[in-house]
Scaffold this active site. Structure first.
Site, PDB file in Angstrom:
ATOM      1  N   SER A 126       0.821  -1.213   0.000  1.00  0.00           N
ATOM      2  CA  SER A 126       0.000   0.000   0.000  1.00  0.00           C
ATOM      3  C   SER A 126       0.851   1.258   0.000  1.00  0.00           C
ATOM      4  O   SER A 126       0.318   2.337  -0.198  1.00  0.00           O
ATOM      5  CB  SER A 126      -0.974   0.027   1.184  1.00  0.00           C
ATOM      6  OG  SER A 126      -0.616  -0.817   2.200  1.00  0.00           O
ATOM      7  N   HIS A 147      -3.036  -3.375  -5.917  1.00  0.00           N
ATOM      8  CA  HIS A 147      -3.389  -2.963  -4.556  1.00  0.00           C
ATOM      9  C   HIS A 147      -4.870  -3.184  -4.290  1.00  0.00           C
ATOM     10  O   HIS A 147      -5.722  -2.419  -4.733  1.00  0.00           O
ATOM     11  CB  HIS A 147      -3.011  -1.480  -4.373  1.00  0.00           C
ATOM     12  CG  HIS A 147      -3.216  -0.979  -2.988  1.00  0.00           C
ATOM     13  ND1 HIS A 147      -3.587   0.308  -2.702  1.00  0.00           N
ATOM     14  CD2 HIS A 147      -3.114  -1.604  -1.780  1.00  0.00           C
ATOM     15  CE1 HIS A 147      -3.694   0.459  -1.389  1.00  0.00           C
ATOM     16  NE2 HIS A 147      -3.415  -0.686  -0.822  1.00  0.00           N
ATOM     17  N   GLU A 159      -6.159  -0.928  -7.277  1.00  0.00           N
ATOM     18  CA  GLU A 159      -5.286   0.021  -7.970  1.00  0.00           C
ATOM     19  C   GLU A 159      -4.186  -0.783  -8.663  1.00  0.00           C
ATOM     20  O   GLU A 159      -3.487  -1.561  -8.003  1.00  0.00           O
ATOM     21  CB  GLU A 159      -4.646   1.002  -6.973  1.00  0.00           C
ATOM     22  CG  GLU A 159      -5.636   1.956  -6.328  1.00  0.00           C
ATOM     23  CD  GLU A 159      -4.991   2.860  -5.262  1.00  0.00           C
ATOM     24  OE1 GLU A 159      -5.445   3.998  -5.125  1.00  0.00           O
ATOM     25  OE2 GLU A 159      -4.057   2.428  -4.566  1.00  0.00           O
ATOM     26  N   ASN A 197      -4.881   6.440  -0.922  1.00  0.00           N
ATOM     27  CA  ASN A 197      -4.242   6.828   0.339  1.00  0.00           C
ATOM     28  C   ASN A 197      -3.668   8.241   0.297  1.00  0.00           C
ATOM     29  O   ASN A 197      -3.352   8.815   1.323  1.00  0.00           O
ATOM     30  CB  ASN A 197      -3.162   5.824   0.743  1.00  0.00           C
ATOM     31  CG  ASN A 197      -3.795   4.617   1.418  1.00  0.00           C
ATOM     32  OD1 ASN A 197      -4.907   4.710   1.943  1.00  0.00           O
ATOM     33  ND2 ASN A 197      -3.122   3.487   1.379  1.00  0.00           N
TER      34      ASN A 197
HETATM   35  N1  LIG Z   1      -4.260  -4.996   6.009  1.00  0.00           N
HETATM   36  C1  LIG Z   1      -4.727  -4.088   5.174  1.00  0.00           C
HETATM   37  O1  LIG Z   1      -5.744  -3.423   5.415  1.00  0.00           O
HETATM   38  C2  LIG Z   1      -4.021  -3.870   3.846  1.00  0.00           C
HETATM   39  C3  LIG Z   1      -4.715  -3.263   2.790  1.00  0.00           C
HETATM   40  C4  LIG Z   1      -4.084  -3.121   1.556  1.00  0.00           C
HETATM   41  C5  LIG Z   1      -2.781  -3.547   1.390  1.00  0.00           C
HETATM   42  N2  LIG Z   1      -2.120  -4.109   2.448  1.00  0.00           N
HETATM   43  C6  LIG Z   1      -0.744  -4.587   2.201  1.00  0.00           C
HETATM   44  O2  LIG Z   1      -0.793  -5.998   2.035  1.00  0.00           O
HETATM   45  C7  LIG Z   1       0.414  -6.597   2.532  1.00  0.00           C
HETATM   46  C8  LIG Z   1       0.079  -7.645   3.579  1.00  0.00           C
HETATM   47  O3  LIG Z   1      -0.662  -7.046   4.609  1.00  0.00           O
HETATM   48  P1  LIG Z   1      -1.510  -7.927   5.650  1.00  0.00           P
HETATM   49  O4  LIG Z   1      -2.305  -6.951   6.452  1.00  0.00           O
HETATM   50  O5  LIG Z   1      -2.205  -9.028   4.919  1.00  0.00           O
HETATM   51  O6  LIG Z   1      -0.331  -8.522   6.546  1.00  0.00           O
HETATM   52  P2  LIG Z   1      -0.386  -9.749   7.584  1.00  0.00           P
HETATM   53  O7  LIG Z   1       0.602  -9.442   8.625  1.00  0.00           O
HETATM   54  O8  LIG Z   1      -1.803 -10.041   7.971  1.00  0.00           O
HETATM   55  O9  LIG Z   1       0.133 -10.981   6.714  1.00  0.00           O
HETATM   56  C9  LIG Z   1       1.436 -11.088   6.208  1.00  0.00           C
HETATM   57  C10 LIG Z   1       1.750 -12.565   6.025  1.00  0.00           C
HETATM   58  O10 LIG Z   1       2.953 -12.675   5.283  1.00  0.00           O
HETATM   59  C11 LIG Z   1       3.678 -13.773   5.800  1.00  0.00           C
HETATM   60  N3  LIG Z   1       5.077 -13.631   5.403  1.00  0.00           N
HETATM   61  C12 LIG Z   1       5.992 -12.749   5.862  1.00  0.00           C
HETATM   62  N4  LIG Z   1       7.164 -12.915   5.213  1.00  0.00           N
HETATM   63  C13 LIG Z   1       6.984 -13.915   4.311  1.00  0.00           C
HETATM   64  C14 LIG Z   1       7.813 -14.544   3.352  1.00  0.00           C
HETATM   65  N5  LIG Z   1       9.076 -14.162   3.177  1.00  0.00           N
HETATM   66  N6  LIG Z   1       7.297 -15.539   2.602  1.00  0.00           N
HETATM   67  C15 LIG Z   1       6.021 -15.923   2.779  1.00  0.00           C
HETATM   68  N7  LIG Z   1       5.173 -15.371   3.684  1.00  0.00           N
HETATM   69  C16 LIG Z   1       5.662 -14.380   4.437  1.00  0.00           C
HETATM   70  C17 LIG Z   1       3.440 -13.707   7.292  1.00  0.00           C
HETATM   71  O11 LIG Z   1       3.678 -14.958   7.922  1.00  0.00           O
HETATM   72  C18 LIG Z   1       1.963 -13.314   7.342  1.00  0.00           C
HETATM   73  O12 LIG Z   1       1.127 -14.440   7.353  1.00  0.00           O
HETATM   74  C19 LIG Z   1       1.268  -5.440   3.056  1.00  0.00           C
HETATM   75  O13 LIG Z   1       2.147  -5.046   2.032  1.00  0.00           O
HETATM   76  C20 LIG Z   1       0.237  -4.351   3.334  1.00  0.00           C
HETATM   77  O14 LIG Z   1       0.789  -3.052   3.270  1.00  0.00           O
HETATM   78  C21 LIG Z   1      -2.712  -4.297   3.651  1.00  0.00           C
END
Ligand SMILES: NC(=O)c1ccc[n+]([C@@H]2O[C@H](COP(=O)([O-])OP(=O)(O)OC[C@H]3O[C@@H](n4cnc5c(N)ncnc54)[C@H](O)[C@@H]3O)[C@@H](O)[C@H]2O)c1
Length: 512
Positions: A126, A147, A159, A197
């Protein structure tokens, strides 16, 4: 770049990261018929991801959207693994791991040694630059941002973000793919905050500033933004839902990324919430206290006065025509009606009700013999609005301003007199959203059409900023921003060049 797969060639998808976003994205891909591999370092996260997909599909079954057999078919399309080495045959990889450049870059670098050259790479980041994530790849042209918004199966917007090296064919393929997954896909250039954002910052920022300056309760600001502005949620309740820490950190990231541009300065009162550990719903307390059975109702002024009012004459402009319709629906006598550029409702005892134009009420009344000015907030639709904020000239007699309260009361509109601040609550926020949307357009981040779609489907605004600008009048919006800028000469309210240029030709924005 050649050789990247087209949408028709994509059969199998891998999603890396089985957290909140990854599991949601895997569900979307599998739901639309794709063989999907969900990857995580941690088997427990994979188990949780599969469980959350199952729960989310159960909701669809319970609502009759799919039958249990369809749920089974969707689930059968998803396999899980803790090793990315097994991804050799996939056509598209969507990464949704922790928001860290080093982690993301390392995953894609390793993937390049596993998958074919035609495989497309997408990151759900994001806030991280797509250009930076791809910078050490052998084939950076194959990488784009994809995104999704949370929750991915529900939120319509995606996006599709191009970095400097991204091949347009990759963007085209991802736009077509996301569209075929039932999403609204918009194109954005890799830049801090992408579209949503970035353009949404004033929504929170102006709400927080009104809270500080007007000394109104959060519940009043939120109520006005919903009931008058037509927003589904007010800015302060929305920050409670998002999490004060997350909302603050997005603002801070955007602020730093734009080299401390005052447009994005974070709010000290939000930082105080963080200091207190009041993070919103998730911690039980933010602007609102979630341990209470019910949330406090804002105290409006209107009923305290009630009583008699008499309209003397009305100048109907396009901006107040929905209020004039409401007056007619209530069979209120309008002894004299004319049309003009600036709408006014004059009352028998001297009050002159107008829509705020970005000046303070005192400023607007300057040079006139009678201090009759009462400014009201800009409503998305006065026929539907059931609350409005007003600002009254301090020298207007009580019997005169009470007529305005009585008028709103008769129409069923709750009114709240607030401090004499320029733009009141809704108009100030809306013009600043438009101004930021114009800056994003000016910097080539996205088209006006895509920015409008992004704000309607990414954060559920009732209108896109450009549609709003066209409705209010581009020149009026620009004038309002300039007046805010004069009142607060900090740079935060400086007029976007794109808005200035459009106001000069006084033409609506093209959004078709
Ligand atoms: N949560 C939101 O509202 C949201 C919205 C849009 C975008 N995002 C983006 O999405 C991405 C993930 O966010 P999230 O909230 O789902 O995070 P999260 O913490 O819920 O999940 C991340 C997952 O990635 C895994 N992980 C970490 N390193 C890894 C690797 N090297 N190989 C495989 N798995 C690995 C972790 O074990 C975890 O299960 C981020 O880049 C975040 O900025 C989040």
């Amino acid at each position: 770049m050649t050789g990247v797969v087209t949408m028709e060639d994509i059969r199998s998808v891998a999603v890396i990261g089985a957290g909140t976003m990854g599991s949601g994205i895997a569900q979307v891909a599998a739901f639309h018929g794709f063989s999907t591999i969900l990857v995580d370092l941690d088997q427990a996260m994979l188990d949780r991801g599969i469980q959350s997909i199952s729960k989310s599909l159960d909701q669809l079954v319970n609502r009759g959207k799919i039958d249990p057999e369809e749920k089974r078919v969707v689930q059968d399309r998803i396999s899980v693994t803790t090793s990315i080495k097994t991804l050799a045959g996939v056509d598209l990889v969507i990464e949704a791991v922790a928001e860290r450049l080093d982690v993301k870059a390392k995953i894609f670098a390793e993937l390049e040694t596993i998958v074919s050259d035609s495989c497309i790479f997408a990151s759900n980041t994001s806030s991280i630059s797509i250009t930076a994530i791809g910078s050490n790849l052998k084939l950076p042209a194959r990488l784009a941002g994809l995104h999704f918004f949370n929750p991915a199966p529900v939120m319509k917007l995606v996006e599709v973000v191009a970095g400097l090296a991204t091949d347009t064919q990759v963007v085209d393929t991802l736009v077509r793919l996301a569209t075929s997954w039932g999403k609204i896909a918009v194109r954005a250039k890799s830049s801090p905050g992408f579209i949503v954002n970035r353009v949404a910052r004033p929504f929170y920022g102006e709400g927080l500033r009104m809270l500080e300056e007007a000394q109104l309760g959060a519940e009043m600001i939120d109520a006005i933004m919903r009931a008058c502005g037509g927003f589904k949620m007010g800015p302060l309740q929305l920050t409670d839902l998002i999490g004060q820490d997350i909302n603050y950190s997005v603002t801070e990231t955007v602020f730093k990324s734009y080299y401390q541009d005052p447009k994005f300065t974070p709010s000290l009162s939000q930082q105080e919430l963080l200091n207190a550990g009041w993070l919103g719903r998730k911690s039980g307390r933010g602007f609102y206290d979630y341990s209470a059975e019910t949330q406090p109702e804002p105290e409006f002024d209107h009923i305290r006065f009630g009583g008699h009012f008499q309209i003397q004459d009305v100048v109907e402009s396009d901006l107040i025509s929905s209020l004039v319709d409401r007056i007619r629906d209530h069979r209120i006598a309008i002894p004299k009606l004319s049309k003009g550029d600036e709408g006014v409702i004059r009352f028998s005892l001297g009050a002159e009700l107008v829509i705020t134009n970005g000046q303070t009420t005192i400023e607007r009344n300057r040079g006139r013999e009678i201090p009759g000015c009462v400014q009201m907030d800009y409503a998305l639709d006065y026929r539907a609005a059931d609350a409005v904020s007003i600002s009254v000239h301090p020298e207007l007699t009580e019997e005169a301003w009470v007529e305005v309260y009585a008028f709103f009361d008769f129409l069923g509109i709750r009114s709240c007199r607030i401090k004499d601040l320029p733009g009141l609550i809704v108009l100030r926020t809306v013009v600043m959203l438009i101004n930021e949307a114009c800056d994003a357009l000016h910097h080539g981040v996205a088209s006006a059409k895509d920015i409008d779609l992004a704000m309607r489907y990414g954060v559920n605004y009732p209108l896109g900023p450009f549609e709003w600008a066209n409705r209010i009048g581009v020149r009026r919006v620009a004038e309002c921003v300039e007046r805010l800028n004069m009142f607060y000469p900090t740079g935060r309210y400086r007029l976007s060049p794109a808005l200035r240029m459009q106001a000069e030709i006084d033409q609506p924005f093209e959004i078709e």
